[in-house]
Motif scaffolding. Structure first.
Motif, PDB file in Angstrom:
ATOM      1  N   GLY A 189     108.490 -46.159 -84.170  1.00 19.63           N
ATOM      2  CA  GLY A 189     109.736 -45.711 -84.784  1.00 19.63           C
ATOM      3  C   GLY A 189     110.301 -44.491 -84.093  1.00 19.63           C
ATOM      4  N   ILE A 190     111.607 -44.315 -84.241  1.00 15.70           N
ATOM      5  CA  ILE A 190     112.274 -43.142 -83.666  1.00 15.70           C
ATOM      6  C   ILE A 190     113.234 -42.539 -84.703  1.00 15.70           C
ATOM      7  CG2 ILE A 190     112.188 -43.924 -81.261  1.00 15.70           C
ATOM      8  CD1 ILE A 190     115.176 -44.796 -81.596  1.00 15.70           C
ATOM      9  N   THR A 191     113.612 -41.294 -84.434  1.00 14.77           N
ATOM     10  CA  THR A 191     114.693 -40.671 -85.213  1.00 14.77           C
ATOM     11  C   THR A 191     115.797 -40.281 -84.234  1.00 14.77           C
ATOM     12  OG1 THR A 191     113.576 -38.538 -84.938  1.00 14.77           O
ATOM     13  CG2 THR A 191     113.287 -39.641 -87.043  1.00 14.77           C
ATOM     14  N   GLY A 233     100.827 -47.182 -80.761  1.00 12.26           N
ATOM     15  CA  GLY A 233      99.484 -46.669 -81.060  1.00 12.26           C
ATOM     16  C   GLY A 233      98.987 -45.618 -80.082  1.00 12.26           C
ATOM     17  N   ASN A 234      99.868 -45.078 -79.267  1.00 11.81           N
ATOM     18  CA  ASN A 234      99.439 -44.087 -78.268  1.00 11.81           C
ATOM     19  C   ASN A 234      99.476 -42.657 -78.780  1.00 11.81           C
ATOM     20  OD1 ASN A 234     102.253 -44.599 -78.330  1.00 11.81           O
ATOM     21  ND2 ASN A 234     102.522 -43.373 -76.498  1.00 11.81           N
ATOM     22  N   ARG A 235     100.125 -42.454 -79.947  1.00  8.30           N
ATOM     23  CA  ARG A 235     100.146 -41.088 -80.497  1.00  8.30           C
ATOM     24  C   ARG A 235     100.488 -41.131 -81.992  1.00  8.30           C
ATOM     25  NH1 ARG A 235     105.720 -39.003 -79.854  1.00  8.30           N
ATOM     26  NH2 ARG A 235     106.952 -40.598 -78.798  1.00  8.30           N
ATOM     27  N   ALA A 292     104.469 -52.419 -74.140  1.00  3.94           N
ATOM     28  CA  ALA A 292     105.488 -53.220 -74.814  1.00  3.94           C
ATOM     29  C   ALA A 292     106.534 -52.299 -75.415  1.00  3.94           C
ATOM     30  CB  ALA A 292     104.872 -54.079 -75.910  1.00  3.94           C
ATOM     31  N   ASP A 293     107.748 -52.834 -75.460  1.00  9.48           N
ATOM     32  CA  ASP A 293     108.860 -52.114 -76.067  1.00  9.48           C
ATOM     33  C   ASP A 293     109.369 -52.976 -77.222  1.00  9.48           C
ATOM     34  OD1 ASP A 293     111.408 -51.090 -76.704  1.00  9.48           O
ATOM     35  OD2 ASP A 293     111.595 -50.230 -74.701  1.00  9.48           O
ATOM     36  N   VAL A 294     109.389 -52.442 -78.412  1.00 13.38           N
ATOM     37  CA  VAL A 294     109.740 -53.271 -79.578  1.00 13.38           C
ATOM     38  C   VAL A 294     111.214 -53.664 -79.612  1.00 13.38           C
ATOM     39  CG1 VAL A 294     107.839 -52.429 -81.030  1.00 13.38           C
ATOM     40  CG2 VAL A 294     110.090 -51.324 -81.186  1.00 13.38           C
ATOM     41  N   ALA A 328     105.010 -45.934 -97.211  1.00  8.68           N
ATOM     42  CA  ALA A 328     106.115 -44.980 -97.074  1.00  8.68           C
ATOM     43  C   ALA A 328     105.576 -43.546 -97.015  1.00  8.68           C
ATOM     44  CB  ALA A 328     107.078 -45.147 -98.249  1.00  8.68           C
ATOM     45  N   PRO A 329     105.290 -43.064 -95.807  1.00 13.21           N
ATOM     46  CA  PRO A 329     104.781 -41.697 -95.699  1.00 13.21           C
ATOM     47  C   PRO A 329     105.867 -40.668 -95.982  1.00 13.21           C
ATOM     48  CG  PRO A 329     104.337 -42.983 -93.677  1.00 13.21           C
ATOM     49  CD  PRO A 329     105.343 -43.734 -94.488  1.00 13.21           C
ATOM     50  N   GLY A 330     105.415 -39.514 -96.447  1.00 16.92           N
ATOM     51  CA  GLY A 330     106.306 -38.346 -96.551  1.00 16.92           C
ATOM     52  C   GLY A 330     106.235 -37.599 -95.232  1.00 16.92           C
ATOM     53  N   PHE A 331     105.992 -36.296 -95.293  1.00 14.30           N
ATOM     54  CA  PHE A 331     105.913 -35.514 -94.054  1.00 14.30           C
ATOM     55  C   PHE A 331     104.477 -35.510 -93.526  1.00 14.30           C
ATOM     56  CE2 PHE A 331     109.820 -34.167 -95.939  1.00 14.30           C
ATOM     57  CZ  PHE A 331     110.645 -33.941 -94.853  1.00 14.30           C
ATOM     58  N   ILE A 332     104.328 -35.983 -92.302  1.00 17.49           N
ATOM     59  CA  ILE A 332     103.003 -36.098 -91.692  1.00 17.49           C
ATOM     60  C   ILE A 332     102.985 -35.246 -90.413  1.00 17.49           C
ATOM     61  CG2 ILE A 332     101.231 -37.743 -90.935  1.00 17.49           C
ATOM     62  CD1 ILE A 332     102.404 -38.345 -93.796  1.00 17.49           C
ATOM     63  N   GLU A 333     101.850 -34.611 -90.155  1.00 23.63           N
ATOM     64  CA  GLU A 333     101.791 -33.718 -88.983  1.00 23.63           C
ATOM     65  C   GLU A 333     101.708 -34.526 -87.693  1.00 23.63           C
ATOM     66  OE1 GLU A 333      98.271 -31.753 -90.198  1.00 23.63           O
ATOM     67  OE2 GLU A 333      99.335 -30.349 -91.508  1.00 23.63           O
ATOM     68  N   THR A 334     102.866 -34.800 -87.086  1.00 26.00           N
ATOM     69  CA  THR A 334     102.921 -35.505 -85.791  1.00 26.00           C
ATOM     70  C   THR A 334     104.042 -34.886 -84.962  1.00 26.00           C
ATOM     71  OG1 THR A 334     104.604 -37.129 -86.414  1.00 26.00           O
ATOM     72  CG2 THR A 334     102.324 -37.698 -86.945  1.00 26.00           C
ATOM     73  N   ASP A 335     104.249 -35.451 -83.742  1.00 24.14           N
ATOM     74  CA  ASP A 335     105.340 -34.969 -82.872  1.00 24.14           C
ATOM     75  C   ASP A 335     106.681 -35.017 -83.599  1.00 24.14           C
ATOM     76  OD1 ASP A 335     103.430 -34.799 -80.942  1.00 24.14           O
ATOM     77  OD2 ASP A 335     104.054 -36.599 -79.831  1.00 24.14           O
TER      78      ASP A 335
HETATM   79  P1  NDP Z   1     105.761 -40.241 -83.101  1.00 19.90           P
HETATM   80  O1  NDP Z   1     107.140 -39.805 -82.710  1.00 19.90           O
HETATM   81  O2  NDP Z   1     104.633 -39.305 -82.986  1.00 19.90           O
HETATM   82  O3  NDP Z   1     105.390 -41.626 -82.370  1.00 19.90           O
HETATM   83  C1  NDP Z   1     106.289 -42.685 -82.366  1.00 19.90           C
HETATM   84  C2  NDP Z   1     105.602 -43.888 -81.776  1.00 19.90           C
HETATM   85  O4  NDP Z   1     106.540 -44.975 -81.723  1.00 19.90           O
HETATM   86  C3  NDP Z   1     105.144 -43.639 -80.356  1.00 19.90           C
HETATM   87  O5  NDP Z   1     103.936 -44.313 -80.138  1.00 19.90           O
HETATM   88  C4  NDP Z   1     106.263 -44.274 -79.538  1.00 19.90           C
HETATM   89  O6  NDP Z   1     105.886 -44.693 -78.258  1.00 19.90           O
HETATM   90  C5  NDP Z   1     106.570 -45.489 -80.408  1.00 19.90           C
HETATM   91  N1  NDP Z   1     107.872 -46.056 -80.069  1.00 19.90           N
HETATM   92  C6  NDP Z   1     109.087 -45.499 -80.230  1.00 19.90           C
HETATM   93  N2  NDP Z   1     110.034 -46.327 -79.774  1.00 19.90           N
HETATM   94  C7  NDP Z   1     109.406 -47.446 -79.321  1.00 19.90           C
HETATM   95  C8  NDP Z   1     109.831 -48.646 -78.731  1.00 19.90           C
HETATM   96  N3  NDP Z   1     111.122 -48.918 -78.510  1.00 19.90           N
HETATM   97  N4  NDP Z   1     108.905 -49.575 -78.403  1.00 19.90           N
HETATM   98  C9  NDP Z   1     107.601 -49.330 -78.601  1.00 19.90           C
HETATM   99  N5  NDP Z   1     107.123 -48.201 -79.144  1.00 19.90           N
HETATM  100  C10 NDP Z   1     108.026 -47.260 -79.504  1.00 19.90           C
HETATM  101  O7  NDP Z   1     105.949 -40.751 -84.592  1.00 19.90           O
HETATM  102  P2  NDP Z   1     104.976 -40.695 -85.850  1.00 19.90           P
HETATM  103  O8  NDP Z   1     103.601 -41.017 -85.471  1.00 19.90           O
HETATM  104  O9  NDP Z   1     105.289 -39.473 -86.596  1.00 19.90           O
HETATM  105  O10 NDP Z   1     105.613 -41.903 -86.695  1.00 19.90           O
HETATM  106  C11 NDP Z   1     105.084 -43.199 -86.679  1.00 19.90           C
HETATM  107  C12 NDP Z   1     105.853 -44.019 -87.709  1.00 19.90           C
HETATM  108  O11 NDP Z   1     105.766 -43.371 -88.972  1.00 19.90           O
HETATM  109  C13 NDP Z   1     107.333 -44.137 -87.402  1.00 19.90           C
HETATM  110  O12 NDP Z   1     107.799 -45.414 -87.761  1.00 19.90           O
HETATM  111  C14 NDP Z   1     107.943 -43.072 -88.278  1.00 19.90           C
HETATM  112  O13 NDP Z   1     109.281 -43.369 -88.588  1.00 19.90           O
HETATM  113  C15 NDP Z   1     107.055 -43.146 -89.493  1.00 19.90           C
HETATM  114  N6  NDP Z   1     107.048 -41.942 -90.308  1.00 19.90           N
HETATM  115  C16 NDP Z   1     106.654 -40.736 -89.806  1.00 19.90           C
HETATM  116  C17 NDP Z   1     106.659 -39.624 -90.620  1.00 19.90           C
HETATM  117  C18 NDP Z   1     106.230 -38.273 -90.150  1.00 19.90           C
HETATM  118  O14 NDP Z   1     106.357 -37.326 -90.925  1.00 19.90           O
HETATM  119  N7  NDP Z   1     105.712 -38.109 -88.962  1.00 19.90           N
HETATM  120  C19 NDP Z   1     107.110 -39.712 -92.012  1.00 19.90           C
HETATM  121  C20 NDP Z   1     107.485 -41.024 -92.435  1.00 19.90           C
HETATM  122  C21 NDP Z   1     107.447 -42.085 -91.595  1.00 19.90           C
HETATM  123  P3  NDP Z   1     106.175 -43.728 -76.965  1.00 19.90           P
HETATM  124  O15 NDP Z   1     105.123 -42.672 -76.983  1.00 19.90           O
HETATM  125  O16 NDP Z   1     106.035 -44.637 -75.818  1.00 19.90           O
HETATM  126  O17 NDP Z   1     107.548 -43.162 -77.166  1.00 19.90           O
END
Ligand code: NDP
Length: 236
Positions: A79-81, A12-14, A49-51, A171-178
């Motif tokens: 989530g990560i990619t 929830g930090n970004r 926390a680390d998931v 299930a989001p599509g493309f969202i404006e994030t990092d």
């Molecule tokens: P960001 O890359 O902007 O943020 C990812 C977030 O996940 C950060 O808060 C990060 O924390 C956290 N995170 C990653 N790894 C861990 C870990 N091991 N433990 C705890 N926290 C972790 O992603 P988005 O906001 O874009 O995406 C959020 C979710 O939405 C994800 O699950 C993504 O797959 C999904 N999604 C996003 C889409 C998009 O277009 N943006 C489209 C579809 C799905 P930290 O800052 O500490 O790394």
């Protein structure tokens, strides 16, 4: 929805998680976020926390329960990619993405279910992706992790549905994030051409669907996959 619920959003930090936390706060709930770095929005309670680490998730829940009360709504968003073509994808590229996106959600949901079973109330929302069902070249790991969340939510629905607990997938599509800022301008333009809505969404457009799913009006929705993708994945 009934106000004053205790909500936990992972990551929830970004990005999308930050926006989901903001929206729950705006609607009058007590909101905790997990973060490995940084902080959640103003008004949220941030815990480290680390998931990928069950002990760290357990400690985070214990801290949140003491500060805000039992978690009633959980959003597994972290989530990560690690994109790579199949032939070049390493074992670690695959397992690390599964470990964060899918096993991470399992750890969070499992820990949350304890309190939810006791309360006979719970709202579980898993953040998947359009590519979970649509597939995506270069994302075998990510796509598999995101479709796995659907089986998770549906099995939780069958196990816990009679106890006042719902589990749904957004299930989001493309969202404006990092995450999407990593795409080149050409890639972004190409993707926008394939999205019926012709644009990416803001994180708030996902957040408001998540809060609605967690609310009273969605009490009879469980095991559903709700796309927020401008029509990109329709039919899948
Ligand atoms: P960001 O890359 O902007 O943020 C990812 C977030 O996940 C950060 O808060 C990060 O924390 C956290 N995170 C990653 N790894 C861990 C870990 N091991 N433990 C705890 N926290 C972790 O992603 P988005 O906001 O874009 O995406 C959020 C979710 O939405 C994800 O699950 C993504 O797959 C999904 N999604 C996003 C889409 C998009 O277009 N943006 C489209 C579809 C799905 P930290 O800052 O500490 O790394």
């Amino acid at each position: 929805m009934t106000t004053g619920r205790t909500v936990l959003v992972t990551g929830g930090n970004r990005g999308i998680g930050f926006s989901i936390a903001e929206e729950f706060i705006r609607q009058g709930h007590r909101v905790a976020v997990t973060a490995r770095s940084g902080e959640g929005p103003a008004g949220s309670w941030t815990v480290r926390a680390d998931v990928t680490d069950a002990a760290s998730i357990d400690a985070a829940f214990t801290e949140i329960e003491a500060a805000l009360g039992p978690v009633e709504v959980v959003v597994a968003n972290a989530g990560i990619t690690r994109d790579m073509l199949l032939m070049r994808m390493s074992e670690d590229d695959f397992t690390s993405v599964i470990d964060t996106n899918l096993s991470g959600a399992f750890r969070v949901v499992k820990r949350a279910s304890k309190g939810m079973l006791k309360a006979r109330f719970g709202r579980i929302v898993l953040i998947s992706s359009v590519v979970g069902l649509y597939g995506s070249a270069g994302q075998v790991n990510y796509s598999a992790s995101k479709s796995g969340l659907i089986g998770l939510a549906r099995s939780v629905t069958r196990e816990l549905g009679a106890r006042g607990i719902t589990a749904n997938v957004v299930a989001p599509g493309f969202i404006e994030t990092d995450m999407t800022a990593k795409l080149s301008e050409t890639q972004q333009a190409d993707y926008k051409r394939s999205i019926p809505a012709g644009r990416f969404a803001t994180p708030g457009e996902v957040a408001r669907v998540v809060t609605w799913l967690a609310g009273d009006d969605a009490a009879y929705i469980s095991g559903a996959v709700i796309p927020v993708d401008g029509g990109l994945g329709m039919g899948h």
